[in-house]
Design a protein around this motif. Structure first.
Motif, PDB file in Angstrom:
ATOM      1  N   ARG A  32       0.813  -1.224   0.000  1.00  0.00           N
ATOM      2  CA  ARG A  32       0.000   0.000   0.000  1.00  0.00           C
ATOM      3  C   ARG A  32       0.845   1.271   0.000  1.00  0.00           C
ATOM      4  N   PHE A  33       2.126   1.165   0.261  1.00  0.00           N
ATOM      5  CA  PHE A  33       2.996   2.338   0.228  1.00  0.00           C
ATOM      6  C   PHE A  33       3.467   2.673  -1.189  1.00  0.00           C
ATOM      7  N   PHE A  34       3.277   1.753  -2.133  1.00  0.00           N
ATOM      8  CA  PHE A  34       3.836   1.955  -3.471  1.00  0.00           C
ATOM      9  C   PHE A  34       3.265   3.185  -4.178  1.00  0.00           C
ATOM     10  N   GLU A  35       1.958   3.298  -4.254  1.00  0.00           N
ATOM     11  CA  GLU A  35       1.362   4.424  -4.990  1.00  0.00           C
ATOM     12  C   GLU A  35       1.710   5.777  -4.373  1.00  0.00           C
ATOM     13  N   PRO A  36       1.581   5.940  -3.046  1.00  0.00           N
ATOM     14  CA  PRO A  36       1.980   7.231  -2.475  1.00  0.00           C
ATOM     15  C   PRO A  36       3.465   7.538  -2.693  1.00  0.00           C
ATOM     16  N   LEU A  37       4.314   6.515  -2.637  1.00  0.00           N
ATOM     17  CA  LEU A  37       5.726   6.759  -2.895  1.00  0.00           C
ATOM     18  C   LEU A  37       5.989   7.036  -4.368  1.00  0.00           C
ATOM     19  N   ARG A  38       5.206   6.440  -5.241  1.00  0.00           N
ATOM     20  CA  ARG A  38       5.344   6.720  -6.679  1.00  0.00           C
ATOM     21  C   ARG A  38       5.165   8.219  -6.927  1.00  0.00           C
ATOM     22  N   GLU A  39       4.230   8.821  -6.216  1.00  0.00           N
ATOM     23  CA  GLU A  39       3.969  10.255  -6.373  1.00  0.00           C
ATOM     24  C   GLU A  39       5.053  11.114  -5.737  1.00  0.00           C
ATOM     25  N   ARG A  40       5.650  10.652  -4.652  1.00  0.00           N
ATOM     26  CA  ARG A  40       6.526  11.502  -3.848  1.00  0.00           C
ATOM     27  C   ARG A  40       8.013  11.203  -3.984  1.00  0.00           C
ATOM     28  N   LEU A  41       8.371   9.956  -4.181  1.00  0.00           N
ATOM     29  CA  LEU A  41       9.772   9.558  -4.269  1.00  0.00           C
ATOM     30  C   LEU A  41      10.223   9.696  -5.724  1.00  0.00           C
ATOM     31  N   THR A  42      10.403  10.915  -6.127  1.00  0.00           N
ATOM     32  CA  THR A  42      10.688  11.242  -7.526  1.00  0.00           C
ATOM     33  C   THR A  42      12.196  11.377  -7.759  1.00  0.00           C
ATOM     34  N   THR A  56      24.993  14.132 -11.673  1.00  0.00           N
ATOM     35  CA  THR A  56      24.756  14.747 -12.975  1.00  0.00           C
ATOM     36  C   THR A  56      23.460  14.244 -13.600  1.00  0.00           C
ATOM     37  N   ALA A  57      22.973  13.105 -13.121  1.00  0.00           N
ATOM     38  CA  ALA A  57      21.696  12.563 -13.602  1.00  0.00           C
ATOM     39  C   ALA A  57      21.136  11.618 -12.544  1.00  0.00           C
ATOM     40  N   VAL A  58      19.807  11.613 -12.429  1.00  0.00           N
ATOM     41  CA  VAL A  58      19.099  10.671 -11.572  1.00  0.00           C
ATOM     42  C   VAL A  58      17.968  10.083 -12.406  1.00  0.00           C
ATOM     43  N   LYS A  59      17.911   8.767 -12.489  1.00  0.00           N
ATOM     44  CA  LYS A  59      16.880   8.087 -13.270  1.00  0.00           C
ATOM     45  C   LYS A  59      16.148   7.112 -12.362  1.00  0.00           C
ATOM     46  N   ARG A  60      14.811   7.151 -12.400  1.00  0.00           N
ATOM     47  CA  ARG A  60      13.995   6.221 -11.604  1.00  0.00           C
ATOM     48  C   ARG A  60      13.359   5.196 -12.531  1.00  0.00           C
ATOM     49  N   TYR A  61      13.440   3.947 -12.119  1.00  0.00           N
ATOM     50  CA  TYR A  61      12.761   2.849 -12.805  1.00  0.00           C
ATOM     51  C   TYR A  61      11.730   2.283 -11.832  1.00  0.00           C
ATOM     52  N   GLU A  62      10.511   2.094 -12.300  1.00  0.00           N
ATOM     53  CA  GLU A  62       9.445   1.559 -11.458  1.00  0.00           C
ATOM     54  C   GLU A  62       9.311   0.057 -11.656  1.00  0.00           C
ATOM     55  N   LEU A  63       9.109  -0.645 -10.548  1.00  0.00           N
ATOM     56  CA  LEU A  63       8.906  -2.092 -10.563  1.00  0.00           C
ATOM     57  C   LEU A  63       7.617  -2.376  -9.789  1.00  0.00           C
ATOM     58  N   PRO A  64       6.464  -2.065 -10.376  1.00  0.00           N
ATOM     59  CA  PRO A  64       5.197  -2.138  -9.639  1.00  0.00           C
ATOM     60  C   PRO A  64       4.834  -3.523  -9.119  1.00  0.00           C
ATOM     61  N   ASN A  70      13.894   1.544  -8.625  1.00  0.00           N
ATOM     62  CA  ASN A  70      15.341   1.474  -8.747  1.00  0.00           C
ATOM     63  C   ASN A  70      15.815   2.845  -9.219  1.00  0.00           C
ATOM     64  N   PHE A  71      16.748   3.420  -8.488  1.00  0.00           N
ATOM     65  CA  PHE A  71      17.312   4.720  -8.841  1.00  0.00           C
ATOM     66  C   PHE A  71      18.753   4.537  -9.268  1.00  0.00           C
ATOM     67  N   VAL A  72      19.117   5.199 -10.361  1.00  0.00           N
ATOM     68  CA  VAL A  72      20.491   5.201 -10.843  1.00  0.00           C
ATOM     69  C   VAL A  72      20.961   6.647 -10.829  1.00  0.00           C
ATOM     70  N   LEU A  73      22.040   6.911 -10.099  1.00  0.00           N
ATOM     71  CA  LEU A  73      22.595   8.251  -9.965  1.00  0.00           C
ATOM     72  C   LEU A  73      23.990   8.263 -10.565  1.00  0.00           C
ATOM     73  N   ASP A  74      24.238   9.200 -11.452  1.00  0.00           N
ATOM     74  CA  ASP A  74      25.536   9.302 -12.109  1.00  0.00           C
ATOM     75  C   ASP A  74      26.440  10.308 -11.395  1.00  0.00           C
ATOM     76  N   ASP A  75      27.717   9.950 -11.328  1.00  0.00           N
ATOM     77  CA  ASP A  75      28.784  10.832 -10.852  1.00  0.00           C
ATOM     78  C   ASP A  75      28.631  11.265  -9.397  1.00  0.00           C
ATOM     79  N   VAL A  76      28.270  10.318  -8.520  1.00  0.00           N
ATOM     80  CA  VAL A  76      28.123  10.637  -7.094  1.00  0.00           C
ATOM     81  C   VAL A  76      29.139   9.904  -6.212  1.00  0.00           C
TER      82      VAL A  76
END
Length: 126
Positions: A32-42, A56-64, A70-76
């Motif tokens: 039940r936390f998935f949908e609210p986090l989908r909206e907020r965890l951007t 330099t980049a942040v990409k979110r992949y959803e696995l409903p 899954n978040f991929v962050l470049d150059d951190v």
């Protein structure tokens, strides 16, 4: 009505690294936390949490079906494990930074989550 809670109360995380790229999987503790986090965890939210590392980049992949992201962050990672003089340039520890971030969630959704599970309350085996 919303309330700020740490992401740790809503999800688990696992992270890793490849070179200078950080990967963080965030898995909801309850579906039940998935949908609210989908909206907020951007991507913007995560970039803000890691702003001092200047991604330099942040990409979110959803696995409903897994209730996960899954978040991929470049150059951190200061150039990566082999290129950094930092004590820990690994991505492994950085999931805790994300989990400690506070996020606004619907208060009604959280009141149900605050009740501890009976097996956690027993203090031992039966």
């Amino acid at each position: 009505m919303t309330r700020a809670v740490s992401l740790y109360e809503l999800a688990h995380a696992r992270s890793g690294d490849k070179g200078n790229r950080l990967n963080i999987a965030v898995v909801c503790r309850e579906p039940r936390f998935f949908e609210p986090l989908r909206e907020r965890l951007t991507e913007t939210f995560v970039a803000r949490v890691f702003r001092e590392r200047r991604p330099t980049a942040v990409k979110r992949y959803e696995l409903p079906k897994l209730h996960a992201f899954n978040f991929v962050l470049d150059d951190v990672l200061d150039g990566g494990v082999n290129g950094s003089l930092g004590l820990d340039g690994h991505g492994k520890t950085l999931s805790f930074l994300l989990l400690s971030a506070e996020i606004e969630m619907p208060a009604g959704l959280l009141s149900l989550a605050e009740e501890p599970a009976p097996e956690l309350m027993s203090g031992g085996s039966r």
